[in-house]
Scaffold this active site. Sequence first.
Site, PDB file in Angstrom:
ATOM      1  N   GLY A   1       0.730  -1.069   0.138  1.00  5.82           N
ATOM      2  CA  GLY A   1       0.005   0.051   0.152  1.00  5.82           C
ATOM      3  C   GLY A   1       0.971   1.201  -0.126  1.00  5.82           C
TER       4      GLY A   1
ATOM      5  N   TYR B   1       8.923   3.952   2.487  1.00  2.51           N
ATOM      6  CA  TYR B   1      10.027   2.832   2.975  1.00  2.51           C
ATOM      7  C   TYR B   1      11.400   3.314   2.931  1.00  2.51           C
ATOM      8  CZ  TYR B   1       6.380  -1.001   3.237  1.00  2.51           C
ATOM      9  OH  TYR B   1       5.339  -1.675   3.490  1.00  2.51           O
TER      10      TYR B   1
ATOM     11  N   HIS C   1       7.463   3.988   7.220  1.00  2.00           N
ATOM     12  CA  HIS C   1       7.696   2.620   7.656  1.00  2.00           C
ATOM     13  C   HIS C   1       9.314   2.567   8.086  1.00  2.00           C
ATOM     14  CE1 HIS C   1       3.975   1.478   6.552  1.00  2.00           C
ATOM     15  NE2 HIS C   1       4.006   2.318   5.213  1.00  2.00           N
TER      16      HIS C   1
HETATM   17  C1  LIG Z   1      -4.144  -5.934   7.071  1.00  2.00           C
HETATM   18  C2  LIG Z   1      -3.530  -5.357   6.213  1.00  2.00           C
HETATM   19  C3  LIG Z   1      -2.302  -5.133   6.529  1.00  2.00           C
HETATM   20  C4  LIG Z   1      -1.286  -4.441   5.367  1.00  2.00           C
HETATM   21  N1  LIG Z   1       0.012  -4.332   5.880  1.00  2.00           N
HETATM   22  C5  LIG Z   1       0.740  -3.516   4.924  1.00  2.00           C
HETATM   23  C6  LIG Z   1       2.169  -3.321   5.295  1.00  2.00           C
HETATM   24  O1  LIG Z   1       2.594  -3.888   6.271  1.00  2.00           O
HETATM   25  N2  LIG Z   1       2.862  -2.269   4.297  1.00  2.00           N
HETATM   26  C7  LIG Z   1       2.235  -1.840   3.190  1.00  2.00           C
HETATM   27  O2  LIG Z   1       3.092  -1.036   2.632  1.00  2.00           O
HETATM   28  N3  LIG Z   1       0.841  -2.249   2.975  1.00  2.00           N
HETATM   29  C8  LIG Z   1       0.225  -2.911   3.687  1.00  2.00           C
HETATM   30  N4  LIG Z   1      -1.171  -3.146   3.610  1.00  2.00           N
HETATM   31  C9  LIG Z   1      -1.572  -2.637   2.201  1.00  2.00           C
HETATM   32  C10 LIG Z   1      -1.773  -3.811   1.069  1.00  2.00           C
HETATM   33  O3  LIG Z   1      -0.544  -4.157   1.025  1.00  2.00           O
HETATM   34  C11 LIG Z   1      -2.426  -3.353  -0.087  1.00  2.00           C
HETATM   35  O4  LIG Z   1      -3.868  -2.930   0.059  1.00  2.00           O
HETATM   36  C12 LIG Z   1      -2.296  -4.186  -1.267  1.00  2.00           C
HETATM   37  O5  LIG Z   1      -0.898  -4.299  -1.601  1.00  2.00           O
HETATM   38  C13 LIG Z   1      -2.968  -3.766  -2.401  1.00  2.00           C
HETATM   39  O6  LIG Z   1      -3.078  -4.908  -3.217  1.00  2.00           O
HETATM   40  P1  LIG Z   1      -4.620  -5.578  -3.697  1.00  2.00           P
HETATM   41  O7  LIG Z   1      -5.229  -4.380  -4.503  1.00  2.00           O
HETATM   42  O8  LIG Z   1      -4.277  -6.670  -4.870  1.00  2.00           O
HETATM   43  O9  LIG Z   1      -5.234  -5.959  -2.744  1.00  2.00           O
HETATM   44  C14 LIG Z   1      -1.793  -3.901   4.438  1.00  2.00           C
HETATM   45  C15 LIG Z   1      -3.300  -4.200   4.359  1.00  2.00           C
HETATM   46  C16 LIG Z   1      -3.993  -4.915   4.954  1.00  2.00           C
HETATM   47  C17 LIG Z   1      -5.486  -5.185   4.802  1.00  2.00           C
END
Ligand SMILES: Cc1cc2nc3c(=O)[nH]c(=O)nc-3n(C[C@H](O)[C@H](O)[C@H](O)COP(=O)(O)O)c2cc1C
Length: 177
Positions: free
Chosen positions: A107, A113, A119
């Site tokens: 995300g 990062y 982060h």
């Molecule tokens: C429970 C949870 C934990 C997450 N942890 C992180 C994280 O540690 N670092 C980060 O950059 N994004 C984090 N995210 C965001 C997800 O990585 C992001 O929504 C995803 O990569 C998007 O891909 P998608 O459209 O295929 O769902 C988190 C999202 C959720 C729901």
Amino acid sequence: MILIVYAHPHPGRSEANRVLLDAVRDLPSVRLHSLYDRYPDFSIDVQAEQALLEPARLVVWQHPLYWYSVPALLKLWFETVLVRGWAYGSGGTALAGKDCLWVTTTGATDEAYSPQGKHAHPFRAFMPPIEQTARFCAMNWLQPFTVHGAHKIDYEALAAHGRRYREVLQKYLSDHG
Ligand SMILES: Cc1cc2nc3c(=O)[nH]c(=O)nc-3n(C[C@H](O)[C@H](O)[C@H](O)COP(=O)(O)O)c2cc1C
């Protein structure tokens, strides 16, 4: 030849990973295996998973980053499928020499990062547990494929990442065909 072990807790809600998968799913010799679709109850069929892995030359672990790591079902898959005597330890050579490609979406942006970012660490700081899991099983660790800022990038940028992903797998297939 290429097995994509895909771990998205909500495959139907994915945007980034879905675009990536749509870009490669029709390639010859690519098999997509969605863990959360196959095991919604987290009851992994270890023998079936091992049988899927055996013929693969390239194993892809693809998932959104969750809490700086893999989603829970992929962690359980590591724990139950990559067992001693099969994946490592005495007689554990089933994965030795296979290639491993880590494909992940985050995300947060690349800038987040960094020591000054939200982060606090560069993205590569979160990589060793995954990389060493593959190396411990004597797999060859390939250059990971990452898409940062998945929440912020538009469809066109995502589609470009999809094309890049397709090129990586196509090159792998032509180099190992
Ligand atoms: C429970 C949870 C934990 C997450 N942890 C992180 C994280 O540690 N670092 C980060 O950059 N994004 C984090 N995210 C965001 C997800 O990585 C992001 O929504 C995803 O990569 C998007 O891909 P998608 O459209 O295929 O769902 C988190 C999202 C959720 C729901």
